[in-house]
Each structure stands twice: as structure tokens, then as C-alpha cells.
Design a protein around this motif. Structure first.
Motif, PDB file in Angstrom:
ATOM      1  N   PHE A  92      -8.681   2.465 -65.369  1.00  0.00           N
ATOM      2  CA  PHE A  92      -8.498   2.205 -66.801  1.00  0.00           C
ATOM      3  C   PHE A  92      -8.708   3.467 -67.624  1.00  0.00           C
ATOM      4  N   LEU A  93      -9.717   4.259 -67.302  1.00  0.00           N
ATOM      5  CA  LEU A  93      -9.932   5.530 -68.006  1.00  0.00           C
ATOM      6  C   LEU A  93      -8.747   6.460 -67.805  1.00  0.00           C
ATOM      7  N   TRP A  94      -8.289   6.584 -66.541  1.00  0.00           N
ATOM      8  CA  TRP A  94      -7.144   7.476 -66.279  1.00  0.00           C
ATOM      9  C   TRP A  94      -5.907   7.005 -67.048  1.00  0.00           C
ATOM     10  N   TYR A  95      -5.707   5.697 -67.072  1.00  0.00           N
ATOM     11  CA  TYR A  95      -4.523   5.130 -67.729  1.00  0.00           C
ATOM     12  C   TYR A  95      -4.532   5.438 -69.227  1.00  0.00           C
TER      13      TYR A  95
ATOM     14  N   MET B 144      -0.805  -3.537 -66.039  1.00  0.00           N
ATOM     15  CA  MET B 144      -1.131  -3.180 -67.420  1.00  0.00           C
ATOM     16  C   MET B 144       0.084  -3.371 -68.322  1.00  0.00           C
ATOM     17  N   GLN B 145       1.243  -3.029 -67.838  1.00  0.00           N
ATOM     18  CA  GLN B 145       2.457  -3.184 -68.641  1.00  0.00           C
ATOM     19  C   GLN B 145       2.736  -4.655 -68.936  1.00  0.00           C
ATOM     20  N   ILE B 146       2.457  -5.525 -67.971  1.00  0.00           N
ATOM     21  CA  ILE B 146       2.615  -6.960 -68.199  1.00  0.00           C
ATOM     22  C   ILE B 146       1.618  -7.441 -69.243  1.00  0.00           C
TER      23      ILE B 146
ATOM     24  N   ARG C 143       1.331  -7.926 -77.129  1.00  0.00           N
ATOM     25  CA  ARG C 143       2.262  -7.743 -78.239  1.00  0.00           C
ATOM     26  C   ARG C 143       2.947  -9.051 -78.619  1.00  0.00           C
ATOM     27  N   ASN C 144       3.310  -9.873 -77.635  1.00  0.00           N
ATOM     28  CA  ASN C 144       4.009 -11.125 -77.941  1.00  0.00           C
ATOM     29  C   ASN C 144       3.199 -12.012 -78.881  1.00  0.00           C
TER      30      ASN C 144
ATOM     31  N   ILE D 173      -7.463  -6.487 -68.889  1.00  0.00           N
ATOM     32  CA  ILE D 173      -7.436  -5.304 -68.032  1.00  0.00           C
ATOM     33  C   ILE D 173      -7.402  -5.775 -66.579  1.00  0.00           C
ATOM     34  N   PRO D 174      -6.410  -5.364 -65.795  1.00  0.00           N
ATOM     35  CA  PRO D 174      -6.253  -5.861 -64.420  1.00  0.00           C
ATOM     36  C   PRO D 174      -7.455  -5.522 -63.530  1.00  0.00           C
TER      37      PRO D 174
END
Length: 439
Positions: A97-100, A425-427, A433-434, A411-412
Motif C-alpha cells: 500500500f505504501l509503494w502503491y 486496488m483498481q477495482i 468512485r461509483n 485496501i486489498p
């Protein structure tokens, strides 16, 4: 080596840190500013100019028999003692998560994939290299650093102070030349040479050219002005920069870049933390990263004032009193929404957090406010409807037109590597957003 790993926004019994007692004593109850002055690298640099951060943000806060961590992540050491602070969403030995967030906010290459052979400590230090383009861009917006340097000459065009001893040594018997020294205002100085040495060091890394590709024009400009660059001067250049820290306020960005370059080059020579009493490391503010990451997800529907760099301030009162910086103000004037990014857990959002958001909502005639926070479990919205009336008159009722919503981003966890984490994460981002788009 004595090593302990902890997570942000967590509590630990003090006895848990007994193995690294010297380091714990050195850093407990110290703010980021205090640690930065002792040699720790703090990101982002704007935190050092933020009064609220310097007063509140600590790595370890002593509370009775516990130490509490806050929004800070990273690595810190003293002698043979090491402390790693991961995000509370890290899994096993990987802080994806930090790297992302770093990759998204700073627009840098895939850190994990480019650095697959590094262990946790080395990866945190390698992060300095990935930060280099960001700091180089920030500094060179002020132009190339120019400084007075002393050059030595031995020719017939005397233009400075004659160096008697050098003249005797070089020009006996006399052949027409004069040895002299002259101060000149030059781009090729100890700062630019340090940056050049850092560039050349990064080039030799397997991922170096990918990193430097983000700042091609800045790198070329540094190379063009450092005509006196010599590889074997590196240690002398590092030593000179360590002695002569930039102090002029105008060159703040260059001071941060100077610190970063020294750390990168010293790590290579295993000179980080000179002496057993000096603390060293890299610390990242999770709250800042989270806020900037959320901005990437919602910037088409929200304005984003920035408190830490004093950008786009809003005013409470008509006589210019009351400077405020809501994290997010919706662009829709007819249905204004105010939102606050909170990196801390949902249970820690309370009291002053509510008062602040409600004040912002009142200022902008908003009936709806949001808290955006990261969530480890299923991210379901929590609605808080504002009360009206008073307990004195025993007429407290719930309003149906003003509410605050806690809206989490899942967060996965339990992922099969970093690539899988990114896909999940993209999902989660689309779901996040939805809900906003349909609110």
C-alpha cells in the motif's frame, strides 16, 4: 542486528521495544522536525513548514505504559538497532500500500518490480533514489544553483589575489606566468557537482535510466554545467556538502535535494549514520500521501486546497479573518459537498474531526460532508445525521437534511504479489468512485 517491525496508527506495550531501548529512548515523543534536524530524511519536504504537523506528528508517543504510532511510516535506526514502521495494511513482509501510493502520487516507475531483489530495509533506502526526480524538479524550478567559488590560475592575465608560495613553486625560474586565486560566480559548484555525482550513481542502477527518464531535461542541464565533474572527487564533494548546508530560505528546495543526494551517496559507502550515536532513516507522512492519492481519484469533481503549502486558501469572515483549507470542496455549486481525507482508522475519526468538517460545511452552505479513509475490511458507508434541539428543553431530534458520511476505500489483503495488489486496488477505486458519482 536488533530489528523490530510495527504498524502505523497502532498501540504497543513499552516492553515490546526493550530490544531496541537506545533507539526508542532517542525517538520517543520527538516530532518530525526534531528528528529531521538530527539527520532523518522526512518526506514530503513541505511538512517542515507546517505548524500543525510539527506539533503533532511523532513516530512513538508515550502514553502511560504504551507507545502509540501515528500516520508515519518508514525506517529509522541507531547503531545496530532498527525500527521499521509499515502501513497497517501491509501483508507479511510487503508494504504494497505504501509503494502503491508513492507510485501514484509521485508518478514514478513501479518500485517493487524494479527492486525485486531488495530486502525491506534496502528497499526503503532505495526509495531515496525513486524520490530523486521529484526533488530535482522542485529545486530546478528556481533555476540552476549559482554560487561563488575560488579558482586557482597560473597565467599572465592576473585578475585576483596573488598566491606567493604557489607562484614560487610553479614559476621558478620566472617565465611570465603569475599564480593567483580568483572568486567567481559559477554554476559549476559544490551543489551542482553533488547532484551530478548522484545522477551518475543512479545511472549505474538496473532501474536507473527508468528513474532519470522522468527528468531528462533537468539531468541534461546538470551535466552541461558540471564540466569539472570527476568520479574520484566524489568523497570530497560529499564532505564539502556535509560541511556547507544551504541556509538561504530562497533555496529551500535545493537544501532538501542536497540532503537527499548525501544520503543516497553515503548509503552506497555504508556511511549512513556516522557514529553510533546518530539516528538515521527515512520517514513518510501517510496522511499527506493519502490526501494526495485521493485527490488523483476525485480531482475532476472536487477542488483541492492545500494547507501545507498554503495554496488556494479560503476565508471565513468578511474582514479577511479565519484562513481555512478544507481538503476537498466539490465543484458543484448547487449541491456543495465538503470532504476531508483521513488516513487514520474509522474509529479514530471523532470529536475535533467532526467540529472541523461541520465548520467547513457551514461556511460553504453544504448539507453533506464526507470522510475519505482507507479500510481493511468491507468498506460500507456510515451516515451521521446532525441533531437539532437541546437537552435542556428535552427536544433533541435528528435532522434529515444535514449529514456526514464516512466513505472508505477498501485496501486489498491476501494478494498474490504486487501486480495482483494493483489490480485489486483498481477495482476498489472504481467502487469508491461509483458511490461518489451516484451520491
Amino acid at each position: 542486528m536488533k530489528y523490530i517491525k510495527i504498524n502505523d496508527n497502532s498501540k504497543y506495550q513499552k516492553e515490546f521495544f526493550s530490544e531496541i531501548s537506545k533507539l526508542t529512548q532517542k525517538i520517543s515523543n520527538k516530532t518530525l522536525i526534531q528528528l529531521e534536524k538530527e539527520g532523518v530524511f522526512v518526506f514530503p519536504e513541505c511538512l517542515k513548514n507546517s505548524e500543525d504537523i510539527t506539533e503533532k506528528q511523532m513516530i512513538l508517543q508515550s502514553v502511560n505504559e504504551e507507545y502509540r504510532t501515528q500516520n508515519i511510516m518508514g525506517f529509522i535506526g541507531l547503531g545496530d538497532e532498527r525500527l521499521v514502521i509499515s502501513s497497517r495494511f501491509s501483508e507479511r513482509q510487503n508494504d504494497y500500500f505504501l509503494w502503491y501510493m508513492m507510485e501514484k502520487v509521485l508518478d514514478i516507475p513501479n518500485i517493487v518490480e524494479l527492486d525485486t531483489d531488495a530486502n525491506r530495509e534496502n528497499r526503503l533506502f532505495h526509495m531515496l533514489i525513486f524520490l530523486f526526480p521529484h526533488y530535482l524538479k522542485q529545486a530546478m524550478r528556481k533555476g540552476v544553483f549559482k554560487n561563488y567559488i575560488c579558482r586557482k590560475y597560473n597565467d599572465e592575465n592576473v585578475g585576483g589575489i596573488i598566491d606567493i608560495q604557489r607562484h614560487i613553486d610553479k614559476n621558478t625560474p620566472f617565465i611570465g606566468n603569475i599564480a593567483y586565486s580568483q572568486r567567481e560566480y559559477s554554476y559549476d559548484n559544490y551543489i551542482m557537482e553533488l547532484i551530478r555525482h548522484t545522477i551518475e550513481f543512479i545511472k549505474k542502477k538496473p532501474y536507473g535510466r527508468n528513474v532519470l527518464s522522468l527528468v531528462k531535461s533537468e539531468v541534461q542541464l546538470v551535466i552541461d554545467v558540471t564540466q569539472n565533474y570527476k568520479f574520484y572527487d566524489r568523497q570530497n564533494i560529499i564532505a564539502e556538502n556535509a560541511r556547507n548546508t544551504i541556509r538561504h530560505a530562497y533555496y529551500n528546495e535545493y537544501r532538501s535535494l542536497q540532503h537527499l543526494c548525501i544520503l543516497i551517496l553515503q548509503k552506497q559507502k555504508h556511511q549512513i549514520g556516522l557514529g553510533s550515536r546518530q539516528i538515521y532513516g527515512i520517514l513518510f507522512d501517510g496522511a499527506w500521501l493519502w490526501e494526495e492519492y485521493i485527490n488523483l481519484l476525485v480531482n475532476d469533481i472536487f477542488y483541492h486546497p492545500m494547507n501545507k503549502v498554503k495554496k488556494d486558501k479560503q476565508i471565513l469572515f468578511n474582514n479577511r479573518v479565519g484562513e481555512i483549507y478544507p481538503d476537498f470542496i466539490s465543484r458543484n455549486q448547487d449541491n456543495r459537498i465538503i470532504a476531508d481525507a483521513k488516513y487514520k482508522p474509522i474509529g479514530n475519526i471523532k470529536n475535533k474531526d467532526y467540529l472541523q468538517l461541520l465548520a467547513y460545511m457551514f461556511r460553504f452552505d453544504s448539507k453533506k460532508g464526507y470522510y475519505f479513509y482507507p479500510e481493511a475490511t468491507i468498506a460500507e458507508k456510515e451516515y451521521l445525521w446532525l441533531n437539532q434541539g437541546s437537552t435542556y428543553e428535552k427536544n433533541v431530534t435528528t435532522r434529515n437534511d444535514v449529514c456526514i458520511i464516512k466513505h472508505g476505500l477498501k485496501i486489498p489483503s491476501s494478494t498474490d504479489g504486487y501486480e495482483d495488489f494493483c489490480l485489486k486496488m483498481q477495482i476498489a477505486e472504481k467502487e469508491f468512485r461509483n458511490i461518489l458519482d451516484n451520491s
